[in-house]
Design a protein around this motif. Structure first.
Motif, PDB file in Angstrom:
ATOM      1  N   MET A  35       0.840  -1.205   0.000  1.00  0.00           N
ATOM      2  CA  MET A  35       0.000   0.000   0.000  1.00  0.00           C
ATOM      3  C   MET A  35       0.875   1.255   0.000  1.00  0.00           C
ATOM      4  SD  MET A  35      -3.397  -0.855   2.223  1.00  0.00           S
ATOM      5  CE  MET A  35      -2.642  -1.159   3.801  1.00  0.00           C
ATOM      6  N   ALA A  36       1.989   1.196   0.743  1.00  0.00           N
ATOM      7  CA  ALA A  36       2.904   2.350   0.763  1.00  0.00           C
ATOM      8  C   ALA A  36       3.464   2.591  -0.637  1.00  0.00           C
ATOM      9  CB  ALA A  36       4.038   2.107   1.754  1.00  0.00           C
ATOM     10  N   ALA A  37       3.914   1.520  -1.288  1.00  0.00           N
ATOM     11  CA  ALA A  37       4.513   1.666  -2.632  1.00  0.00           C
ATOM     12  C   ALA A  37       3.481   2.206  -3.610  1.00  0.00           C
ATOM     13  CB  ALA A  37       5.064   0.323  -3.106  1.00  0.00           C
ATOM     14  N   ALA A  38       2.240   1.694  -3.519  1.00  0.00           N
ATOM     15  CA  ALA A  38       1.197   2.150  -4.444  1.00  0.00           C
ATOM     16  C   ALA A  38       0.913   3.641  -4.243  1.00  0.00           C
ATOM     17  CB  ALA A  38      -0.074   1.333  -4.236  1.00  0.00           C
ATOM     18  N   LEU A  39       0.880   4.082  -2.977  1.00  0.00           N
ATOM     19  CA  LEU A  39       0.622   5.505  -2.712  1.00  0.00           C
ATOM     20  C   LEU A  39       1.796   6.363  -3.170  1.00  0.00           C
ATOM     21  CD1 LEU A  39      -1.057   5.346   0.825  1.00  0.00           C
ATOM     22  CD2 LEU A  39      -2.148   6.050  -1.309  1.00  0.00           C
ATOM     23  N   GLU A  40       3.019   5.870  -2.936  1.00  0.00           N
ATOM     24  CA  GLU A  40       4.194   6.646  -3.354  1.00  0.00           C
ATOM     25  C   GLU A  40       4.213   6.799  -4.878  1.00  0.00           C
ATOM     26  OE1 GLU A  40       6.718   4.996   0.479  1.00  0.00           O
ATOM     27  OE2 GLU A  40       7.177   4.227  -1.517  1.00  0.00           O
ATOM     28  N   GLU A  41       3.889   5.702  -5.586  1.00  0.00           N
ATOM     29  CA  GLU A  41       3.864   5.775  -7.054  1.00  0.00           C
ATOM     30  C   GLU A  41       2.720   6.683  -7.526  1.00  0.00           C
ATOM     31  OE1 GLU A  41       3.827   1.754  -8.628  1.00  0.00           O
ATOM     32  OE2 GLU A  41       5.547   1.298  -7.341  1.00  0.00           O
ATOM     33  N   ALA A  42       1.567   6.569  -6.865  1.00  0.00           N
ATOM     34  CA  ALA A  42       0.419   7.398  -7.263  1.00  0.00           C
ATOM     35  C   ALA A  42       0.713   8.880  -7.035  1.00  0.00           C
ATOM     36  CB  ALA A  42      -0.823   6.980  -6.482  1.00  0.00           C
ATOM     37  N   ALA A  43       1.499   9.161  -5.979  1.00  0.00           N
ATOM     38  CA  ALA A  43       1.838  10.563  -5.694  1.00  0.00           C
ATOM     39  C   ALA A  43       2.653  11.152  -6.840  1.00  0.00           C
ATOM     40  CB  ALA A  43       2.621  10.645  -4.381  1.00  0.00           C
ATOM     41  N   ALA A  44       3.505  10.305  -7.444  1.00  0.00           N
ATOM     42  CA  ALA A  44       4.411  10.797  -8.498  1.00  0.00           C
ATOM     43  C   ALA A  44       3.781  10.742  -9.885  1.00  0.00           C
ATOM     44  CB  ALA A  44       5.702   9.969  -8.471  1.00  0.00           C
ATOM     45  N   ASP A  45       2.641  10.087 -10.009  1.00  0.00           N
ATOM     46  CA  ASP A  45       2.017   9.884 -11.319  1.00  0.00           C
ATOM     47  C   ASP A  45       0.910  10.929 -11.525  1.00  0.00           C
ATOM     48  OD1 ASP A  45       0.496   9.070 -13.480  1.00  0.00           O
ATOM     49  OD2 ASP A  45       0.593   6.939 -12.966  1.00  0.00           O
ATOM     50  N   PHE A  82       5.102   2.077   9.353  1.00  0.00           N
ATOM     51  CA  PHE A  82       5.371   3.523   9.414  1.00  0.00           C
ATOM     52  C   PHE A  82       5.514   4.105   8.012  1.00  0.00           C
ATOM     53  CE2 PHE A  82       6.603   2.472  13.837  1.00  0.00           C
ATOM     54  CZ  PHE A  82       5.688   3.307  14.459  1.00  0.00           C
ATOM     55  N   ARG A  83       6.082   3.300   7.089  1.00  0.00           N
ATOM     56  CA  ARG A  83       6.190   3.773   5.700  1.00  0.00           C
ATOM     57  C   ARG A  83       4.778   3.999   5.123  1.00  0.00           C
ATOM     58  NH1 ARG A  83       8.240   0.104   0.757  1.00  0.00           N
ATOM     59  NH2 ARG A  83       7.609   1.537  -0.899  1.00  0.00           N
ATOM     60  N   PHE A  84       3.871   3.063   5.428  1.00  0.00           N
ATOM     61  CA  PHE A  84       2.495   3.234   4.948  1.00  0.00           C
ATOM     62  C   PHE A  84       1.846   4.471   5.574  1.00  0.00           C
ATOM     63  CE2 PHE A  84      -1.984   2.593   6.193  1.00  0.00           C
ATOM     64  CZ  PHE A  84      -2.558   2.829   4.954  1.00  0.00           C
ATOM     65  N   PHE A  89      -0.257   9.908   5.125  1.00  0.00           N
ATOM     66  CA  PHE A  89      -0.242  11.234   5.770  1.00  0.00           C
ATOM     67  C   PHE A  89       0.223  12.310   4.783  1.00  0.00           C
ATOM     68  CE2 PHE A  89       1.843  14.493   8.471  1.00  0.00           C
ATOM     69  CZ  PHE A  89       0.786  14.825   9.302  1.00  0.00           C
ATOM     70  N   ASP A  90       1.230  11.965   3.963  1.00  0.00           N
ATOM     71  CA  ASP A  90       1.822  12.944   3.040  1.00  0.00           C
ATOM     72  C   ASP A  90       1.134  12.963   1.684  1.00  0.00           C
ATOM     73  OD1 ASP A  90       3.726  13.871   4.829  1.00  0.00           O
ATOM     74  OD2 ASP A  90       5.158  12.295   4.307  1.00  0.00           O
ATOM     75  N   PHE A  91       0.138  12.125   1.471  1.00  0.00           N
ATOM     76  CA  PHE A  91      -0.470  12.007   0.143  1.00  0.00           C
ATOM     77  C   PHE A  91      -1.263  13.277  -0.162  1.00  0.00           C
ATOM     78  CE2 PHE A  91      -3.319  10.018  -3.052  1.00  0.00           C
ATOM     79  CZ  PHE A  91      -2.327   9.525  -3.884  1.00  0.00           C
ATOM     80  N   ALA A  92      -0.889  13.936  -1.231  1.00  0.00           N
ATOM     81  CA  ALA A  92      -1.457  15.267  -1.511  1.00  0.00           C
ATOM     82  C   ALA A  92      -2.798  15.199  -2.235  1.00  0.00           C
ATOM     83  CB  ALA A  92      -0.456  16.064  -2.348  1.00  0.00           C
TER      84      ALA A  92
END
Ligand code: COA
Length: 257
Positions: A35-45, A82-84, A89-92
């Motif tokens: 879930m963390a990786a998916a959110l991090e990728e979605a943030a950049a896409d 914590f990464r998740f 928390f940081d997802f814009a």
């Protein structure tokens, strides 16, 4: 990627679905990492405009896998959980949650970091941190009293009382309580899709403004709670409570004093 996480892309809408039905969607380290990786990728896409988080029509999540808590308690800020938490928390961009059935522990606290929450009337929410010899997490000790008042927050966080989806909507934890899981998922998807028609930067700017007040204080509280939670996980009280869950018995805290 975890076999227990389904990720679907439909235009600008990304759906993350926890899927571990035999364990009520209890979250493993691999699920948090996915879930963390998916959110991090979605943030950049740039083409992804909104995320829908769900556990399907009958169960959101029973929270952190209790066996994992006992065998491999998260160690520090680099751990998957914590990464998740940081990624959400940081997802814009906007995050919409569709909640049915049990939503326990982080299954409830993560809702405090979503923008829109749709829930089935008979969903069962619970934050049994004290009951497990633990303490509140993910900013809930700060956000919940602000949202529902100290007295009600004390019932939820100090006693670990269960509450329903209908109550969550009444208390402002959810937007709307719906008749069942199917209606909840349909409504959440419909509301998430509304973001696809809006001006993307205006949505981002507006979410940032809404989340800005008290944000650094909240980040500090999340860190403080996380450090204490990590210590408490290794405490005799927590080991007794978590072992009792695994052994399907009532914990005995009488020896602690
Ligand atoms: N971690 C690991 N396994 C879990 C789990 C969790 N958080 N929640 C449920 N499970 C497992 C149960 O052990 C059981 O496994 P089994 O079939 O191999 O025995 C299975 O999922 C079904 O759970 P069960 O308790 O029988 O379902 P239920 O419908 O009676 O109750 C819950 C559902 C969610 C209310 C209940 O399972 C529960 O309270 N879970 C613990 C939640 C918790 O304390 N989470 C940590 C918060 S910090």
């Amino acid at each position: 990627m975890s076999e227990h996480l389904c990720i679907e892309r439909d235009g600008g809408l990304l759906t993350l679905r926890m899927h571990r039905p035999d364990k009520k969607n209890a979250l493993t380290r691999a699920m948090y990492a996915g879930m963390a990786a998916a959110l991090e990728e979605a943030a950049a896409d740039r083409s992804i405009r909104v995320v829908l988080l769900t556990g399907g029509q009958s169960c959101f999540t029973s929270g952190n896998d209790v066996a994992d808590f006992l065998q491999a308690p998260p160690a520090g800020a680099d751990s998957e959980v914590f990464r998740f938490m940081r990624a959400l928390f940081d997802f814009a961009k906007p995050v919409v949650a569709a909640v049915a059935g049990p939503a326990v522990g982080i299954g409830t606290t993560l809702l405090l970091h979503c923008d829109l929450v749709y829930i089935s009337r008979d969903a069962q929410l619970r934050m049994p941190f004290v009951n497990l010899g633990l303490c509140p997490e993910y900013g809930s000790s700060l956000i919940l009293p602000q949202l529902v008042g100290h007295a009600r927050a004390a019932e939820l966080l100090l006693l670990g009382e269960t509450f329903s989806g209908a109550q969550a909507a009444q208390w402002g934890i959810a937007n709307e309580a719906l008749e069942d899981g199917a209606a909840t998922l349909a409504k959440a998807r419909q509301m998430a899709q509304r973001f696809l028609t809006l001006a993307p930067s205006a949505v981002l700017d507006s979410k940032r403004l809404m989340r800005a007040p008290g944000r650094e204080e909240l980040r500090r509280v999340i860190e403080e709670e996380g450090a204490l939670f990590g210590q408490r996980l290794r405490s005799p009280e927590a080991i007794e409570a978590l072992s009792a869950f695994m052994q399907r018995r009532t914990p005995d805290f009488s020896k602690f004093g």
